[in-house]
Structures are given as structure tokens and as C-alpha cells.
Design a protein around this motif. Structure first.
Motif, short mmCIF file in Angstrom:
data_model
loop_
_atom_site.label_atom_id
_atom_site.label_comp_id
_atom_site.label_asym_id
_atom_site.label_seq_id
_atom_site.Cartn_x
_atom_site.Cartn_y
_atom_site.Cartn_z
N PRO A 95 0.83 -1.21 0.00
CA PRO A 95 0.00 0.00 0.00
C PRO A 95 0.86 1.26 0.00
O PRO A 95 1.83 1.36 0.77
CB PRO A 95 -0.80 -0.11 1.30
CG PRO A 95 -0.70 -1.54 1.71
CD PRO A 95 0.62 -2.02 1.22
N LYS A 96 0.51 2.21 -0.84
CA LYS A 96 1.31 3.42 -0.99
C LYS A 96 1.47 4.17 0.33
O LYS A 96 2.55 4.68 0.65
CB LYS A 96 0.67 4.34 -2.03
CG LYS A 96 1.48 5.58 -2.36
CD LYS A 96 0.82 6.38 -3.48
CE LYS A 96 1.65 7.60 -3.85
NZ LYS A 96 1.01 8.38 -4.95
N GLN A 97 0.41 4.23 1.13
CA GLN A 97 0.47 4.99 2.38
C GLN A 97 1.14 4.21 3.51
O GLN A 97 1.30 4.73 4.61
CB GLN A 97 -0.94 5.39 2.83
CG GLN A 97 -1.66 6.34 1.89
CD GLN A 97 -2.48 5.60 0.82
OE1 GLN A 97 -2.21 4.43 0.52
NE2 GLN A 97 -3.47 6.26 0.26
N GLY A 98 1.54 2.97 3.23
CA GLY A 98 2.16 2.15 4.26
C GLY A 98 3.65 1.98 4.09
O GLY A 98 4.24 1.06 4.64
N GLN A 99 4.28 2.89 3.32
CA GLN A 99 5.69 2.72 3.01
C GLN A 99 6.59 3.46 4.00
O GLN A 99 7.53 4.16 3.61
CB GLN A 99 5.97 3.14 1.58
CG GLN A 99 5.18 2.33 0.56
CD GLN A 99 5.28 0.83 0.82
OE1 GLN A 99 6.37 0.27 0.84
NE2 GLN A 99 4.14 0.18 1.02
N THR A 100 6.28 3.33 5.27
CA THR A 100 7.17 3.77 6.34
C THR A 100 6.87 2.87 7.53
O THR A 100 6.08 1.93 7.42
CB THR A 100 6.96 5.26 6.67
OG1 THR A 100 7.93 5.67 7.63
CG2 THR A 100 5.56 5.52 7.23
N CYS A 101 7.53 3.10 8.65
CA CYS A 101 7.32 2.28 9.85
C CYS A 101 7.30 3.18 11.07
O CYS A 101 7.73 4.34 11.02
CB CYS A 101 8.42 1.25 10.01
SG CYS A 101 8.26 -0.21 8.96
N HIS A 102 6.82 2.62 12.20
CA HIS A 102 6.87 3.38 13.45
C HIS A 102 8.31 3.62 13.88
O HIS A 102 8.61 4.62 14.53
CB HIS A 102 6.11 2.63 14.54
CG HIS A 102 4.63 2.56 14.29
ND1 HIS A 102 4.05 1.50 13.63
CD2 HIS A 102 3.63 3.42 14.59
CE1 HIS A 102 2.73 1.73 13.55
NE2 HIS A 102 2.47 2.87 14.12
N ALA A 103 9.19 2.71 13.53
CA ALA A 103 10.64 2.86 13.71
C ALA A 103 11.31 1.94 12.71
O ALA A 103 10.73 0.94 12.30
CB ALA A 103 11.06 2.52 15.15
N TYR A 104 12.54 2.27 12.31
CA TYR A 104 13.24 1.47 11.31
C TYR A 104 14.24 0.55 12.00
O TYR A 104 15.05 0.99 12.82
CB TYR A 104 13.99 2.36 10.32
CG TYR A 104 13.13 3.26 9.49
CD1 TYR A 104 11.82 2.91 9.16
CD2 TYR A 104 13.62 4.48 9.02
CE1 TYR A 104 11.03 3.74 8.38
CE2 TYR A 104 12.84 5.31 8.23
CZ TYR A 104 11.53 4.94 7.93
OH TYR A 104 10.76 5.77 7.15
N CYS A 105 14.20 -0.72 11.64
CA CYS A 105 15.22 -1.66 12.09
C CYS A 105 16.47 -1.48 11.24
O CYS A 105 16.38 -1.35 10.01
CB CYS A 105 14.73 -3.10 11.97
SG CYS A 105 13.31 -3.49 13.01
N THR A 106 17.63 -1.50 11.86
CA THR A 106 18.87 -1.28 11.13
C THR A 106 19.13 -2.39 10.12
O THR A 106 19.84 -2.19 9.14
CB THR A 106 20.05 -1.18 12.10
OG1 THR A 106 19.94 -2.22 13.09
CG2 THR A 106 20.07 0.16 12.81
N TYR A 107 18.57 -3.59 10.35
CA TYR A 107 18.81 -4.71 9.45
C TYR A 107 17.77 -4.82 8.34
O TYR A 107 17.87 -5.70 7.49
CB TYR A 107 18.80 -6.03 10.23
CG TYR A 107 17.46 -6.34 10.88
CD1 TYR A 107 16.39 -6.82 10.14
CD2 TYR A 107 17.27 -6.14 12.25
CE1 TYR A 107 15.16 -7.08 10.73
CE2 TYR A 107 16.05 -6.41 12.84
CZ TYR A 107 15.00 -6.88 12.08
OH TYR A 107 13.78 -7.12 12.67
N CYS A 108 16.77 -3.97 8.30
CA CYS A 108 15.60 -4.17 7.45
C CYS A 108 15.97 -4.33 5.98
O CYS A 108 16.64 -3.47 5.40
CB CYS A 108 14.62 -3.00 7.61
SG CYS A 108 13.09 -3.23 6.66
#
Length: 448
Positions: free
Chosen positions: A145-158
Motif C-alpha cells: 500500500p502506498k500509504q504504508g511505506q514507512t514504519c513506526h521505527a526502522y530496524c537497522t537490518y531491514c
């Protein structure tokens, strides 16, 4: 269960502009902080107040595992690349020059593993590609989904780090749910849709329901999966956020429609499951009829020991979650920093697996999500005097490969499928094209 003290707080994100202040809190000196900022100009950084206040043990930072999960480390990139970006930051180079340097480094990090931008992109009736959709396996379609292309926080390994760096050419997403629904109706063999990203649960209920509810009209669809880190990084999403109750009602509509709602929760360390708020969020999600399945990669310096996985699987079963996958760190981003050799990965998995009950042995791994499919390291053994890895496909582009064991020469340093060579006199792996009769070597297109 009583809520944690931070339960009612508003979401607050911290980004690269806050990095110097936060890393100083972890005890890093000025040069170390500059190196971390250099890495964060290449790889994405984002964290939130819940992770900062509730999950990180700042007395143990920078060695605390949750700190290492979300904060860039200076040695994640080659030293010459870090020095290059650090010099640009030190002399306050123009933004365009900084971006060009960062993009040059990113291009070397395999931003789209397993050919996700080129392979398995389905087409609409007019033969045009459907953006943001992957049909990798016969019965499963992935939707971004276009509006779901971020996260509450980013994992360094993602392994989806390329979605978050702000470069349009690296993004893979769609807002066209109608095209997906039409495709599913033309392809009744697809029984499962995975909403992924990014993190679909970053979207509010009003947005995510516009993607989910049309899927309920597809009779041949049996399950809807939502891949998310929200339970670990923002459990308020299901307890105290303004639309928490409406989100759970959406989940109920899915299960009431006769679809299996599989909530694919990413927990990378048992400390992410400690807060009471997480347990309350789990209870509320399960009460909708959804099944919570858990998965995470094996990550060096963070969870690369059997005791951590045993504890995590036990804690998950205790609250009604279903352990699902231990992944091998994918061949993208700072892979060399996080990777664990396959031989060691198998030892960790087995040592944890043998100490948990059958209810936790639903977990599979260590599994590599490679170009031809999900390949599991089932064991290490000796056959006819040759030490080998025993491998099998859990999922494959070619369904005929699923569940058929095959063998690779034992290599204590190999950390990915394409590091391995066929064993027992074989000239190729089952997923590779056999070489010509007079050929002595084989070049697999997936390795090229």
C-alpha cells in the motif's frame, strides 16, 4: 491488564536531525557521533518515543540490543564510504552533493534483493504491469500500500530499507486496490494476500480499511496477512490510539467474512515483548479472531544466541502467539555487518528448538528468502564421506521444488544460498538449469 505508563502518549518520531543528541545520550564522543550520522545519511533512521522511553536500556547503550536494532552503527558501511560522507557533513557540503554520494553508496548495497522490482510483477487486463504488487508464489500475492511505506521505527537490518530513503526510483508501492481485486478474480489460484511495506499498520483505520474491505469480496481468497512491527514498536496502535477500536473492528470484519486474518508480527528480541502494553495489544488482537504469527531474522550482535530465541519463542507461546519463521539476514544493505554463517545459524536454531515444547515448534528456519524461493537449512550431515548441508524449499517459484531435499557442500563461512556449491557430485542445484553435457561449470543466472 493495566496499561504501561506511556500508554496514552502521542506518537513522536525522531529522525536524523535528532541523532546527535540521542547518540550523545548513549555515550558516543563527537567523532563517533559524526560517523553514525554519516551512516544515517545512506541508510534510513527513524525511531519513536515509545522505543526511546520504554524499550532501550540507556545505561547499557550503545550495547543494548534494542538500541542496536534501531540506531545506525559506524561500521555498518565500509570505512572509506563512512569517511567520504563524514567529510561532506563536516564541511557542510550542498545537499545535492551529499545525496549523490549517498545514492552511489546505496547502489552497491543490492537495494532490491530477489529481483523484487523486475520479477513477479503481474499485469492488468490491458497487459500493463500492476504497480506495487508481486506474485512470487502460485497461491500468494504481496501488496504494498502506498500509504504504508514507512514504519513506526526502522530496524537497522531491514531488507526493505530502500523503501525509506526518499528516492522515488527505489520505491515499490501502489494505491490501486481495484487492480489487485480484478487480478485476484482472474487468478483463483491465489488464496492469500500479504499486505506489506513498509508497515501497513502505520496507516490509520480509515485508510487501511479501503485496502482490506474490497478483498473480502474475493470469494477465492482464504487469508489476508498483515506484515507489521507495530506490536513491538507502537502497541498503542491497538490499545490507546484514537482509532484502535475501529482497527480491531476491521479485523473482526475480516474474520466474520470467513477469511483467516494472519497478523504477521515481527519480534526481533524478547525485550520487545516485556511491556504490559504489548500483552494487552496481543490480547485485543486475538479477541478479534486474528491469529498472530511471529517472525524475525537472525541478526549478529542482537539475537545471535540460542537462549535469546528460546526465551522469545516461549514468551510468544505463553501469550497465544504462534512462532513462524527464523530468517537468515538477506543479501542487501549492511548484510556483512549482521550476517551469521549458515552453519552457525543452524546450530542456534537447533539449540533453541530442542528446548521448547511442541507448541513452539511451529517455527521454521533458518530460512533464506532468495530468488528461487524460501530455502530452509534442515541440517548438517555426512553422506558417503562428504559433509553437506541438507536444504529444502519451504516455498518456491516452481511449486514442484517444495519439500524436496537437496544438498550443498558444507562451508562454514557461507552465509547465503548463492555462496553454496552442489554436493555429492551434482553439477547444479534443483532450481538451476542443467549445464550442457560438455560443460564443466555452471553459471546460475540468479548468481550473476
Amino acid at each position: 491488564m493495566s496499561a504501561a505508563p506511556s500508554a496514552g502518549r502521542r506518537f513522536r518520531a525522531y529522525t536524523t536531525k535528532h541523532l546527535d543528541e540521542l547518540t550523545a545520550r548513549a555515550g558516543l564522543d563527537a567523532d563517533e557521533r559524526l560517523a553514525v550520522r554519516a551512516v544515517a545519511n545512506v541508510l534510513p533512521f527513524r525511531v519513536n518515543s515509545y522505543v526511546i522511553d520504554e524499550l532501550i536500556d540507556w545505561d547499557a547503550a550503545p550495547d543494548d540490543p534494542i538500541y542496536r536494532l534501531v540506531f545506525p552503527q559506524a561500521d555498518m558501511l565500509p570505512s572509506e564510504d563512512v569517511a567520504w560522507i563524514a567529510d561532506l557533513l563536516r564541511r557542510e557540503a550542498p545537499k545535492g552533493e551529499l545525496n549523490r554520494a549517498a545514492n552511489e553508496i546505496r547502489a552497491k548495497l543490492n537495494p532490491h534483493p530477489a529481483g523484487q522490482m523486475e520479477l513477479n510483477v503481474p499485469k492488468a487486463e490491458d497487459d500493463e504491469p500492476i504497480e506495487g504488487v508481486q506474485h512470487k508464489y502460485t497461491e500468494t500475492v504481496l501488496f504494498f500500500p502506498k500509504q504504508g511505506q514507512t514504519c513506526h521505527a526502522y530496524c537497522t537490518y531491514c531488507f526493505r530499507w530502500a523503501q525509506f530513503v526518499g528516492e522515488p526510483d527505489l520505491k515499490f508501492a501502489s494505491s490501486e486496490i481495484d487492480q489487485l481485486v480484478a487480478y485476484l478474480k482472474r487468478h483463483p489460484e491465489v488464496t492469500s494476500v500479504l499486505l506489506t511495506g513498509g508497515d501497513p499498520m502505520i496507516m490509520g483505520e480509515g485508510v487501511i480499511s479501503r485496502y482490506v474491505e474490497p478483498l473480502l469480496e474475493v470469494e477465492t481468497l482464504e487469508s489476508i496477512r498483515i506484515g507489521t512491527k507495530a506490536l513491538a514498536y507502537w502497541p498503542q496502535r491497538f490499545v490507546t490510539d484514537p482509532d484502535a477500536d475501529e482497527t480491531l473492528r476491521l479485523f473482526e470484519r475480516v474474520t466474520n467474512a470467513g477469511k483467516n486474518l494472519a497478523f504477521m508480527a515481527h519480534f526481533s528480541h524478547p525485550n520487545e515483548m516485556t511491556p504490559a502494553l504489548v500483552h494487552e495489544a496481543v490480547r485485543r488482537i486475538r479477541d478479534t479472531g486474528a491469529v498472530i504469527r511471529t517472525q524475525a531474522p537472525l541478526i549478529r550482535t542482537i539475537n545471535d544466541d540460542a537462549g535469546t530465541w528460546e526465551r522469545m519463542w516461549r514468551d510468544q507461546v505463553r501469550v497465544g502467539m504462534v512462532p513462524y519463521y527464523m530468517f537468515v539476514e538477506r543479501d542487501t544493505g549492511p548484510k556483512e555487518y549482521f550476517e551469521v554463517p549458515l552453519a552457525r545459524a543452524y546450530e542456534i536454531f537447533r539449540d533453541a528448538y530442542k528446548n521448547v515444547s511442541g507448541l513452539a515448534r511451529t517455527v521454521r528456519g533458518p530460512s533464506m528468502s532468495a530468488t528461487p524461493g524460501k530455502v530452509c537449512v534442515d541440517g548438517v550431515t555426512e553422506i558417503l564421506g562428504e559433509k553437506v548441508f541438507v536444504l529444502s524449499f519451504i516455498q518456491a517459484r516452481d511449486p514442484e521444488l517444495v519439500g524436496r531435499p537437496f544438498f550443498a557442500r558444507y562451508d562454514e563461512n557461507a552465509s547465503w544460498l548463492f555462496d553454496l556449491e552442489p554436493a555429492l557430485g551434482a553439477t547444479h542445484f534443483p532450481y538451476e538449469t542443467p549445464p550442457p553435457a560438455d560443460a564443466s561449470t555452471l553459471v546460475d543466472p540468479a548468481r550473476a
